[in-house]
Design a protein around this motif. Structure first.
Motif, PDB file in Angstrom:
ATOM      1  N   GLY A  79      -0.037  -8.359  -5.151  1.00 40.73           N
ATOM      2  CA  GLY A  79       0.633  -7.075  -5.390  1.00 40.73           C
ATOM      3  C   GLY A  79      -0.182  -6.219  -6.340  1.00 40.73           C
TER       4      GLY A  79
ATOM      5  N   MET B 192       0.848  -1.188   0.000  1.00 42.35           N
ATOM      6  CA  MET B 192       0.000   0.000   0.000  1.00 42.35           C
ATOM      7  C   MET B 192       0.885   1.240   0.000  1.00 42.35           C
ATOM      8  SD  MET B 192      -2.955   1.002   2.737  1.00 42.35           S
ATOM      9  CE  MET B 192      -2.212   0.019   4.043  1.00 42.35           C
ATOM     10  N   ASP B 193       0.502   2.227  -0.804  1.00 42.00           N
ATOM     11  CA  ASP B 193       1.331   3.428  -0.780  1.00 42.00           C
ATOM     12  C   ASP B 193       0.921   4.325   0.384  1.00 42.00           C
ATOM     13  OD1 ASP B 193      -0.805   5.173  -1.634  1.00 42.00           O
ATOM     14  OD2 ASP B 193      -0.487   4.420  -3.654  1.00 42.00           O
ATOM     15  N   LEU B 194       1.820   5.225   0.733  1.00 43.27           N
ATOM     16  CA  LEU B 194       1.625   6.060   1.913  1.00 43.27           C
ATOM     17  C   LEU B 194       0.365   6.913   1.785  1.00 43.27           C
ATOM     18  CD1 LEU B 194       2.585   7.157   4.621  1.00 43.27           C
ATOM     19  CD2 LEU B 194       4.093   8.731   3.383  1.00 43.27           C
TER      20      LEU B 194
ATOM     21  N   THR C 210      -7.159  -4.886  -1.326  1.00 39.34           N
ATOM     22  CA  THR C 210      -5.743  -5.175  -1.509  1.00 39.34           C
ATOM     23  C   THR C 210      -5.564  -6.424  -2.365  1.00 39.34           C
ATOM     24  OG1 THR C 210      -5.295  -4.296   0.704  1.00 39.34           O
ATOM     25  CG2 THR C 210      -3.552  -5.628  -0.305  1.00 39.34           C
TER      26      THR C 210
ATOM     27  N   LEU D 240      -2.653   4.844   2.664  1.00 41.26           N
ATOM     28  CA  LEU D 240      -2.691   4.612   4.105  1.00 41.26           C
ATOM     29  C   LEU D 240      -3.123   5.875   4.851  1.00 41.26           C
ATOM     30  CD1 LEU D 240      -2.108   2.898   6.621  1.00 41.26           C
ATOM     31  CD2 LEU D 240       0.309   3.559   6.430  1.00 41.26           C
TER      32      LEU D 240
END
Lengths: 117, 225
Positions: free
Chosen positions: B27, B1-3, B23, B6
């Motif tokens: 990947g 997960m990218d920042l 998710t 999040l």
């Protein structure tokens, strides 16, 4: 049977908000991986959706198993942080007698470990 | 997960808004679905809707591979109007059932820490304290004082804020008079459960507390998606 997660499993009994910590560790520039219980069978100690956050130095908070497999997850997380590829880990009990003696880690769990990029 | 994803999820959580994270286990980009987003045409719509409704996270098989749906729902809250006997029994029962519980009663003789050890207590009028508590669709409210001066504002406020459960103590006759006093649409007023609680023939304050928590749980678990 697959057990299911609680309404708010991001905040474990310890009171640490794992997802908030993952965000703040990443903002500090640390390499971070987030581990999540994605499936359970039998008497799994932590419900689906439980998180463990790990940094590149092996610091971690949260729980995916109440202590039974955290060491293995932390070790795998180091590789996830290094190569950036998510993984699905599966932990179980090979010995059927484990059920009868009531080990807290009886049952099986699948854990997804992914980088916070 | 990218920042960024999040951070967006954490912002929804901090604001007590529901969200579901999708998710792909193999990947790929993680998707954040906010409560109220249009799910029509989303191939995962039914599963995402179920995650919002149930609050349960789950792994699902899709044509694009295995996906994990993280259901992030605000923790349910229960606001009790009245530091009465029923509330003394209901507060610990609600805590065991997983509700953050708040008791509001302006009568300082009732709202004492001795009577409500370990419970968040506001010895203030509902009109002074409720707006600051941010009642929302993950909040239930039970008005238990029998006193219109204390209960009435709380009931209309809970209806306006879309609380998932609104109940009021009192007989059918009492409730009929209450409905004449309250200013809200008939549809909104019909959401008030009165007499309060699941009909289990409850008599004692503790039994009534059990019937109330049963109604609250039913409303939480059976609410529309």
């Amino acid at each position: 049977m697959t057990e299911t997660g609680t309404v708010n499993s991001a905040v474990p009994a310890s009171g640490v908000d794992v997802l908030a910590l993952a965000e703040s560790w990443r903002r500090e520039g640390r390499g971070v991986a987030l581990a999540t219980v994605i499936e359970t069978w039998g008497s799994a100690p932590r419900p689906v959706g439980s998180h463990l956050v790990i940094d590149a130095d092996g610091n971690f908070e949260g729980s995916v198993s109440g202590g039974c497999v955290e060491g293995a997850v932390v070790a795998e997380a180091a590789e996830v942080i290094a190569d950036g590829a998510p993984r699905v880990l599966e932990f179980g009990v090979a010995d059927e007698t484990a059920w009868r003696v009531g080990l807290s880690c009886g049952g099986r769990i699948r854990v997804h470990v992914a980088p916070v990029a | 997960m990218d920042l960024a994803t999040l951070a967006a999820l954490n912002a929804e959580r901090a604001a007590r808004r529901a969200a579901v994270l999708v998710t792909p286990l193999a990947g790929g980009p993680v998707r954040l679905v906010r409560g109220g987003d249009d799910l029509a045409g989303d191939p995962l719509g039914p599963a995402i809707g179920e995650a919002f409704r149930s609050g349960r996270s789950a792994t699902i098989a899709t044509e694009a591979g295995e996906m994990f749906l993280t259901a992030s729902l605000p923790p349910p809250r229960l606001v009790l109007i009245g530091a009465v006997h029923i509330s003394q029994a209901l507060a610990p029962i609600a805590a065991i059932a997983g509700f953050d519980t708040v008791v509001v009663d302006p009568r300082t003789a009732f709202a004492t820490p001795e009577r409500f050890a370990g419970v968040t207590l506001h010895a203030e009028w509902p009109e002074d304290v409720l707006p600051g508590l941010g009642l929302d669709p993950y909040t239930a409210l039970a008005a238990l004082t029998h006193d219109p001066k204390i209960d009435d504002f709380a009931l209309t406020h809970a209806l306006e804020r879309g609380c998932f459960y609104v109940g009021a103590l009192g007989s059918r006759k009492t409730h009929a008079r209450r409905l004449e006093r309250l200013t809200a649409s008939p549809e909104a007023l019909s959401r008030i459960e009165a007499p309060i609680g699941l009909d289990i023939g409850a008599v004692s304050p503790a039994e009534i507390a059990v019937s109330v928590i049963a109604s609250v749980i039913a409303a939480l678990r059976r609410r529309p998606a």
